[in-house]
Design an enzyme around this catalytic site. Structure first.
Site, short mmCIF file in Angstrom:
data_model
loop_
_atom_site.label_atom_id
_atom_site.label_comp_id
_atom_site.label_asym_id
_atom_site.label_seq_id
_atom_site.Cartn_x
_atom_site.Cartn_y
_atom_site.Cartn_z
N GLN A 152 -4.69 -0.96 9.76
CA GLN A 152 -4.72 -2.32 9.22
C GLN A 152 -5.36 -3.28 10.23
O GLN A 152 -4.96 -3.34 11.38
CB GLN A 152 -3.29 -2.77 8.88
CG GLN A 152 -3.19 -4.12 8.21
CD GLN A 152 -3.81 -4.17 6.82
OE1 GLN A 152 -3.61 -3.28 5.99
NE2 GLN A 152 -4.58 -5.21 6.56
N ASP A 187 -10.98 3.47 4.33
CA ASP A 187 -11.45 2.08 4.27
C ASP A 187 -12.98 2.03 4.19
O ASP A 187 -13.55 0.99 3.89
CB ASP A 187 -11.01 1.32 5.53
CG ASP A 187 -9.83 0.40 5.27
OD1 ASP A 187 -9.61 0.05 4.08
OD2 ASP A 187 -9.14 0.02 6.23
N LYS A 195 0.84 -1.20 0.00
CA LYS A 195 0.00 0.00 0.00
C LYS A 195 0.88 1.25 0.00
O LYS A 195 0.66 2.17 -0.79
CB LYS A 195 -0.93 0.01 1.22
CG LYS A 195 -2.12 -0.94 1.07
CD LYS A 195 -2.89 -1.10 2.36
CE LYS A 195 -3.96 -2.17 2.19
NZ LYS A 195 -4.60 -2.57 3.46
#
Ligand code: NAD
Length: 290
Positions: A96, A119, A52
C-alpha cells in the site's frame, strides 16, 4: 436530457460475482492468495487495506495481511517482499502506497516479482503494457476502461482525453485507451487551454485530485465522462463528503458519467481481485478465465 449514470457499484458487484465463481470452479487446482502490506498508520490506507482484505475473502481467495510499524526500515520491507516473492501460496503482492519517507517506493516496487505485481506498477509490467504485451495492469485504469466499455462496445477511433499523467492513473489509463484504438491526448498541469482540449473529447477521463475542477461547459455534449477523483470537502452539518474531479452539474452536458462515490472506486477493488485471479492462473500455467 440528463446523462446516464454509470453504476460502478453494480458493475463491480457483477465482476466480483464472476471472479468468485471462477475461484470456486478452480478450487481443486488453486486458491489464489493476495498479500497486502501496510506500513504505518495512514488512516486512509488502513481503510483501503481493510476493504481489500474483506473483498479477497468474499471472493474465496486467501488474504495475507502484513502490518508493519511506521519506523520499518527499507531493508526490512525488502526482506518481507523477498519472502512473499518466494511463497507459492502468495500469488499477488500489494504494498500500500504511500510509504513512509525512509523507504524508497520505487525500490520496493522494483523488488516485487513482476508476476505477483497485482498493482501493475513494476517497470516490467509498465513496459509490457506500453509494448502491447499481456501484463498485470493497474487496477483503477483497468476499471475506468471497463466502465467506458459499458457505454461503448468499442472505443476505437474515439477522441479520448485523459487529464492527469501520474504513473498510477493517468499514464496507464492512456495506454489502455490506446490499446483500445482510441485517439488519446494526455492533458496535465502544464496543458495550454485545458477547457478547449477537454471539449474535443468523446471520452474524458479526469484524474487530477482537485474537487469539481472540470466544469460542465468543458464537456462536449453527449461525451462519456469517467471521474477518477476522490476529494474530501466540507459537507452539510460540519461533516465532510467525497466529491470527484468533475462538477456535479456536468450531467447536464455529458451523455454518460461515473458518479463519485460509486463509480470508479468500487471497480478498483474488483480489478484487484481480477488481477490476483489472473496472476494465480498465470503462475500455475492455467488460462486466465476472465
Ligand atoms: P497525482 O496527484 O499523482 O496526479 C494528478 C495529475 O493531475 C498530475 O499528473 C497533474 O499533472 C494533473 N493536474 C494537477 N493539476 C492540474 C491542473 N490544474 N490542470 C490539469 N492537470 C492537472 O494523482 P493521482 O494519483 O493520479 O490521482 C488522481 C485522483 O484520482 C485523486 O483524486 C485520487 O484520489 C484519485 N484516485 C482514485 C482512485 C480510485 O480508486 N477511484 C485510485 C487512485 C487515485
Amino acid at each position: 436530457m440528463a446523462a446516464q449514470v454509470i453504476d460502478g457499484k453494480a458493475e463491480a458487484a457483477t465482476l466480483r460475482g464472476k471472479i468468485a465463481q471462477e475461484v470456486a470452479r478452480l478450487r481443486d487446482k488453486i486458491t489464489p492468495g493476495l498479500a497486502v502490506v501496510l506500513v504505518g498508520q495512514n488512516p486512509a490506507s488502513e481503510v483501503y487495506v481493510k476493504s481489500k482484505a474483506k473483498a479477497v475473502q468474499e471472493a474465496g481467495m486467501r488474504a495475507f495481511d502484513h502490518k508493519l510499524p511506521e519506523t520499518t526500515s527499507e531493508k526490512d520491507l525488502l526482506a518481507l517482499v523477498a519472502k512473499l516473492n518466494a511463497d507459492p501460496a502468495v500469488n499477488g503482492i500489494l504494498v500500500q502506497l504511500p510509504l513512509p519517507s525512509q523507504i524508497d517506493s520505487q525500490k520496493v516496487i522494483a523488488a516485487l516479482d513482476p508476476a505477483k505485481d497485482v498493482d501493475g506498477f513494476h517497470p516490467v509490467n509498465v513496459g509490457k503494457l506500453s509494448s502491447g504485451l499481456r501484463a498485470l495492469v493497474p487496477c483503477t485504469p483497468l476499471g475506468c476502461v471497463m466502465l467506458a466499455k459499458t457505454v461503448h462496445k468499442s472505443l476505437a477511433g474515439m477522441d479520448a482525453v485523459v487529464i492527469g499523467r501520474s504513473n498510477i492513473v493517468g499514464k496507464p489509463v492512456a495506454q489502455l485507451l490506446l490499446a483500445e484504438n482510441a485517439t488519446v491526448t494526455i492533458a496535465h498541469s502544464k496543458t495550454k487551454d485545458l477547457p478547449a482540449t477537454c471539449r474535443r473529447a468523446d471520452l474524458l477521463v479526469a484524474a487530477i485530485g482537485k474537487a469539481e475542477f472540470v466544469r460542465k461547459d468543458w464537456i462536449k455534449p453527449g461525451a462519456t465522462v469517467i471521474d477518477v477523483g476522490i476529494n474530501r470537502v466540507p459537507g452539510e452539518g460540519g461533516k465532510s463528503k467525497i466529491v470527484g474531479d468533475v462538477a456535479a452539474d456536468a450531467k447536464e452536458t455529458a451523455g454518460a458519467l461515473t458518479p463519485v462515490p460509486g463509480g470508479v472506486g468500487p471497480m478498483t477493488i474488483a480489478c484487484l481481485l481480477l488481477n490476483t485471479l489472473r496472476a494465480a492462473c498465470a503462475q500455475n500455467n492455467l488460462e486466465p478465465p476472465l
